[in-house]
Design a protein around this motif. Structure first.
Motif, PDB file in Angstrom:
ATOM      1  N   LEU A   1      66.450 -92.632 -77.050  1.00 14.01           N
ATOM      2  CA  LEU A   1      67.104 -91.614 -77.837  1.00 14.01           C
ATOM      3  C   LEU A   1      68.176 -92.224 -78.724  1.00 14.01           C
ATOM      4  N   LYS A   2      68.967 -93.159 -78.164  1.00 18.24           N
ATOM      5  CA  LYS A   2      70.018 -93.831 -78.926  1.00 18.24           C
ATOM      6  C   LYS A   2      69.417 -94.609 -80.091  1.00 18.24           C
ATOM      7  N   LYS A   3      68.330 -95.350 -79.849  1.00 21.20           N
ATOM      8  CA  LYS A   3      67.693 -96.136 -80.909  1.00 21.20           C
ATOM      9  C   LYS A   3      67.175 -95.236 -82.025  1.00 21.20           C
ATOM     10  N   ALA A   4      66.570 -94.111 -81.656  1.00 21.46           N
ATOM     11  CA  ALA A   4      66.049 -93.183 -82.669  1.00 21.46           C
ATOM     12  C   ALA A   4      67.201 -92.586 -83.468  1.00 21.46           C
ATOM     13  N   GLY A   5      68.273 -92.228 -82.806  1.00 21.17           N
ATOM     14  CA  GLY A   5      69.441 -91.694 -83.500  1.00 21.17           C
ATOM     15  C   GLY A   5      70.034 -92.703 -84.455  1.00 21.17           C
ATOM     16  N   ASP A   6      70.111 -93.956 -84.025  1.00 17.43           N
ATOM     17  CA  ASP A   6      70.624 -95.023 -84.899  1.00 17.43           C
ATOM     18  C   ASP A   6      69.767 -95.177 -86.150  1.00 17.43           C
ATOM     19  N   ARG A   7      68.437 -95.131 -85.980  1.00 21.17           N
ATOM     20  CA  ARG A   7      67.535 -95.252 -87.131  1.00 21.17           C
ATOM     21  C   ARG A   7      67.725 -94.105 -88.126  1.00 21.17           C
ATOM     22  N   LEU A   8      68.060 -92.933 -87.610  1.00 18.75           N
ATOM     23  CA  LEU A   8      68.246 -91.764 -88.473  1.00 18.75           C
ATOM     24  C   LEU A   8      69.690 -91.604 -88.951  1.00 18.75           C
ATOM     25  N   GLY A   9      70.568 -92.489 -88.472  1.00 19.18           N
ATOM     26  CA  GLY A   9      71.977 -92.394 -88.862  1.00 19.18           C
ATOM     27  C   GLY A   9      72.720 -91.277 -88.154  1.00 19.18           C
ATOM     28  N   ILE A  10      72.204 -90.864 -86.993  1.00 25.07           N
ATOM     29  CA  ILE A  10      72.840 -89.803 -86.208  1.00 25.07           C
ATOM     30  C   ILE A  10      73.510 -90.439 -84.998  1.00 25.07           C
ATOM     31  N   PRO A  11      74.822 -90.264 -84.848  1.00 25.87           N
ATOM     32  CA  PRO A  11      75.485 -90.835 -83.669  1.00 25.87           C
ATOM     33  C   PRO A  11      74.991 -90.171 -82.384  1.00 25.87           C
ATOM     34  N   VAL A  12      74.662 -90.970 -81.393  1.00 33.19           N
ATOM     35  CA  VAL A  12      74.235 -90.457 -80.095  1.00 33.19           C
ATOM     36  C   VAL A  12      75.252 -90.925 -79.064  1.00 33.19           C
ATOM     37  N   ILE A  13      75.876 -89.967 -78.423  1.00 36.01           N
ATOM     38  CA  ILE A  13      76.903 -90.254 -77.423  1.00 36.01           C
ATOM     39  C   ILE A  13      76.440 -89.626 -76.118  1.00 36.01           C
ATOM     40  N   PRO A  14      76.453 -90.357 -74.993  1.00 34.11           N
ATOM     41  CA  PRO A  14      75.947 -89.814 -73.730  1.00 34.11           C
ATOM     42  C   PRO A  14      76.553 -88.455 -73.390  1.00 34.11           C
ATOM     43  N   SER A  15      77.845 -88.340 -73.469  1.00 37.74           N
ATOM     44  CA  SER A  15      78.520 -87.057 -73.279  1.00 37.74           C
ATOM     45  C   SER A  15      79.961 -87.235 -73.702  1.00 37.74           C
ATOM     46  N   ARG A  16      80.507 -86.205 -74.261  1.00 37.38           N
ATOM     47  CA  ARG A  16      81.900 -86.254 -74.677  1.00 37.38           C
ATOM     48  C   ARG A  16      82.746 -85.814 -73.496  1.00 37.38           C
TER      49      ARG A  16
END
Length: 84
Positions: A1-16
């Motif tokens: 999920l993190k890798k896909a978010g990085d490719r799309l330029g969307i920050p992925v954070i496990p939880s705030r």
């Protein structure tokens, strides 16, 4: 999920989370990883509006608490303080 978010330029954070690592006052202790987070933090080491915002406001005596109610709007004065 993190890798896909990085490719799309969307920050992925496990939880705030806002977890204390040291006491900030006598009412809130640091987290000691007791694994009871989902049941409510008994030492108030996490951020929750009830412990971080409502409890201190109630102690101040400058607030009215209405339970089982919904707010449509908050009226404020020129300083941004709630008036109604």
């Amino acid at each position: 999920l993190k890798k896909a978010g990085d490719r799309l330029g969307i920050p992925v954070i496990p939880s705030r989370l806002s977890i204390l690592t040291r006491s900030v006052n006598k009412d809130r202790s640091p987290c000691f990883y007791c694994s009871q987070c989902n049941r409510g933090c008994t030492v108030y080491g996490d951020f929750s509006s009830s412990s971080v915002l409502v409890k201190p406001a109630m102690k101040s005596g400058h607030v009215d608490l209405y339970t089982n109610a919904m707010v449509r709007e908050v009226l404020t004065d020129n300083n941004g303080l709630a008036t109604g």
